[in-house]
Design a protein around this motif. Structure first.
Motif: not given
Length: 215
Positions: A81-87, A168-170, A173-178, A200-208
């Motif tokens: 839900f949070a991912i969908r809402s964040g996106k 934040a993950v959502g 993801q929205g930013a990457l799609e845009n 700290e919080g850390v979110i990983s974004i794969d380059k591939d």
């Protein structure tokens, strides 16, 4: 549940308003009201924050709303839900990014896809730091970008055995799609969280992308 002690840290009114409107579009008015009641935020029922960028919503309120997702839907449901809402929050609130969005788009017209994504993330980290009390930094290594949440509203005052920053993950993801290639999908994974005792919080974004090599 979060402490009632005020942190003195604030999120922009418009962003929290957009989060609530996006949530309402997903679960309906009654669903939002139930979440707000569960999170001890009933004063926001029919009284969303105003549509401006003033920093007036305490971090505690953002984390209480995030915790309400967990309490109502359970960990797995809350993450989805949070991912969908964040996106949706990112997509619906794109206009509020103003010059940052324009600058990111310009940056993403130059160089390789990997370079464009890295520059876009840097632009948005700077923007978050300027308009809210959230503090973000971006680093990278050979395989991933790392979104560092050094001061985070989503888990402020909370304790958890697993990451809570799926809103934040959502958004990411929205930013990457845009701003990247909308036909490609990237794995965005929280790997550290202040609520878990990390510094700290850390979110990983794969380059591939998940669909294959893009570099």
């Amino acid at each position: 549940m979060s402490s009632d002690i005020e942190s003195g840290l604030y999120y922009p009114n418009r962003w929290v308003r957009i989060i609530l409107i996006a949530t309402e579009e997903i679960v309906g008015k009654n669903g939002v009201n139930a979440l707000l009641n569960m999170g001890g935020l009933s004063h926001y029922i029919d009284n969303y924050p105003p549509d401006n960028m003033k920093k007036e919503v305490p971090f505690e309120h953002v984390s209480q709303l995030q915790q309400a997702y967990w309490d109502m839907y359970g960990p797995r449901g809350a993450r989805a839900f949070a991912i969908r809402s964040g996106k949706k929050t990112f997509n619906d609130g794109l206009d509020s990014f103003g010059t940052a969005a324009k600058a990111a788009r310009m940056a993403m017209k130059i160089g390789t896809l990997e370079k464009r994504i890295g520059l876009g993330l840097q632009f948005f980290a700077k923007f978050f730091n300027q308009v809210s009390d959230q503090q973000v930094a971006v680093t990278e290594n050979e395989n991933e970008y790392l979104w560092h949440l050094q001061v985070c509203p989503m888990c402020y005052g909370e304790e958890s055995d697993s990451p809570l920053c799926y809103l934040a993950v959502g958004v990411l993801q929205g930013a990457l799609e845009n701003f990247a290639d909308p036909s490609k999908h990237y794995r965005v994974t929280p790997i550290k969280c202040i609520a878990m005792g990390d510094e700290e919080g850390v979110i990983s974004i794969d380059k591939d992308s998940i669909l294959g090599e893009d570099r």
